[in-house]
Design an enzyme around this catalytic site. Sequence first.
Site, PDB file in Angstrom:
ATOM      1  N   GLU A 241      -1.948  51.586   1.593  1.00 14.77           N
ATOM      2  CA  GLU A 241      -2.033  50.358   0.796  1.00 14.77           C
ATOM      3  C   GLU A 241      -2.904  50.549  -0.448  1.00 14.77           C
ATOM      4  O   GLU A 241      -3.426  49.580  -0.999  1.00 14.77           O
ATOM      5  CB  GLU A 241      -2.576  49.192   1.643  1.00 14.77           C
ATOM      6  CG  GLU A 241      -1.799  48.885   2.913  1.00 14.77           C
ATOM      7  CD  GLU A 241      -0.386  48.336   2.677  1.00 14.77           C
ATOM      8  OE1 GLU A 241      -0.007  48.124   1.508  1.00 14.77           O
ATOM      9  OE2 GLU A 241       0.334  48.151   3.677  1.00 14.77           O
TER      10      GLU A 241
ATOM     11  N   HIS B 224      -8.349  44.961   4.440  1.00 16.80           N
ATOM     12  CA  HIS B 224      -7.085  44.546   5.051  1.00 16.80           C
ATOM     13  C   HIS B 224      -7.175  44.753   6.559  1.00 16.80           C
ATOM     14  O   HIS B 224      -7.501  45.854   7.014  1.00 16.80           O
ATOM     15  CB  HIS B 224      -5.939  45.378   4.470  1.00 16.80           C
ATOM     16  CG  HIS B 224      -4.646  45.219   5.204  1.00 16.80           C
ATOM     17  ND1 HIS B 224      -4.019  43.997   5.383  1.00 16.80           N
ATOM     18  CD2 HIS B 224      -3.849  46.124   5.823  1.00 16.80           C
ATOM     19  CE1 HIS B 224      -2.904  44.175   6.066  1.00 16.80           C
ATOM     20  NE2 HIS B 224      -2.774  45.448   6.357  1.00 16.80           N
TER      21      HIS B 224
ATOM     22  N   HIS C 164      -5.458  43.486  10.632  1.00 14.62           N
ATOM     23  CA  HIS C 164      -4.366  42.871  11.390  1.00 14.62           C
ATOM     24  C   HIS C 164      -4.960  41.847  12.353  1.00 14.62           C
ATOM     25  O   HIS C 164      -5.115  42.109  13.542  1.00 14.62           O
ATOM     26  CB  HIS C 164      -3.570  43.941  12.122  1.00 14.62           C
ATOM     27  CG  HIS C 164      -2.853  44.897  11.215  1.00 14.62           C
ATOM     28  ND1 HIS C 164      -2.180  46.010  11.668  1.00 14.62           N
ATOM     29  CD2 HIS C 164      -2.680  44.881   9.865  1.00 14.62           C
ATOM     30  CE1 HIS C 164      -1.636  46.649  10.626  1.00 14.62           C
ATOM     31  NE2 HIS C 164      -1.934  45.986   9.526  1.00 14.62           N
TER      32      HIS C 164
ATOM     33  N   GLU D 195     -17.526  24.617   8.479  1.00 14.41           N
ATOM     34  CA  GLU D 195     -18.067  25.574   7.504  1.00 14.41           C
ATOM     35  C   GLU D 195     -16.984  26.181   6.604  1.00 14.41           C
ATOM     36  O   GLU D 195     -17.302  26.738   5.548  1.00 14.41           O
ATOM     37  CB  GLU D 195     -18.756  26.732   8.237  1.00 14.41           C
ATOM     38  CG  GLU D 195     -19.924  26.311   9.081  1.00 14.41           C
ATOM     39  CD  GLU D 195     -21.247  26.395   8.315  1.00 14.41           C
ATOM     40  OE1 GLU D 195     -21.608  27.507   7.924  1.00 14.41           O
ATOM     41  OE2 GLU D 195     -21.888  25.355   8.123  1.00 14.41           O
TER      42      GLU D 195
END
Length: 274
Positions: A115, A139, A141, A169
């Site tokens: 990526e 990044h 998952h 929050e």
Amino acid sequence: MKFLEAGFVQGFIRMANDGWEQGWHERNGGNLSYRVKPEEVEQVKEDFEPKEWQPIGTDVPDLAGEYFLVTGSGKYFRNVIIDPADSMCMIEVDEAGTNYRVVWGMVNGGRPTSELPSHLMNHEVKKKATDGRYRVVYHAHTTNLIALTFVLPLKDEVFTRELWEMATECPVVFPDGVGVVDWMVPGGREIAVATSELMKKYDVAVWAHHGMFATGEDFDLTFGLMHTVEKSAEILVKMLSMRSDKLQTITPDNFRDLARDFKVTLPEKFLYEK
Ligand code: 2HA
Ligand code: ZN
């Protein structure tokens, strides 16, 4: 200084391991990058062993000459802490912003994260938008957020509002909201362009049926942002598992009151009547 002794390298390794311990990095899932400060490059440059220049796969002219720490393609987050020299690398971007070379790490071969185009295009957008303050792109998952991409409409407004409602929050931690990218093939320039477009407005981008990107100034803020969004997604998954509607919730006027007291601006587009 030895590369692995530098504080920014230790911070990177700790963050990768924290993500692993959260369960967000099955197999080789996820990737992390950090735009290194010039004085940090100075600390470790005697350990550099530059490799061949390689194409990035996109253009990032505003990152010309910058250095990044990045996780490796096909490498496992769970291994970063025990063998960083195999699992991650430092790269240098060339003066045109079209090529990179590894200057440290990937000692057993391999490339930076698949990526890399998304990471670098996000860095480019954030560097510009924050006067260089933002340095981390992450990044992961994230299980609960991914689950939500099957049941919520894939719209920025809906994801932002539903996540905000799950924890008081949240609007303080991500007042700009979150963006959503429809399902796309990962790893290429197209998804990088779509994600970096959203990063002009938000610090968080959801990849439908895949995961999340979070950006921030440092490791604590960026990990904390990912953690906050995912925690909120977990509460929403739990709530939806108990019943499909809410008996009570945080209302648009509650959010307006919160915005006033916490001195944040919450865009009205997220405070729609349902
Ligand atoms: O395997 O997460 O998006 C790394 C990834 C690709
Ligand atoms: Zn992924």
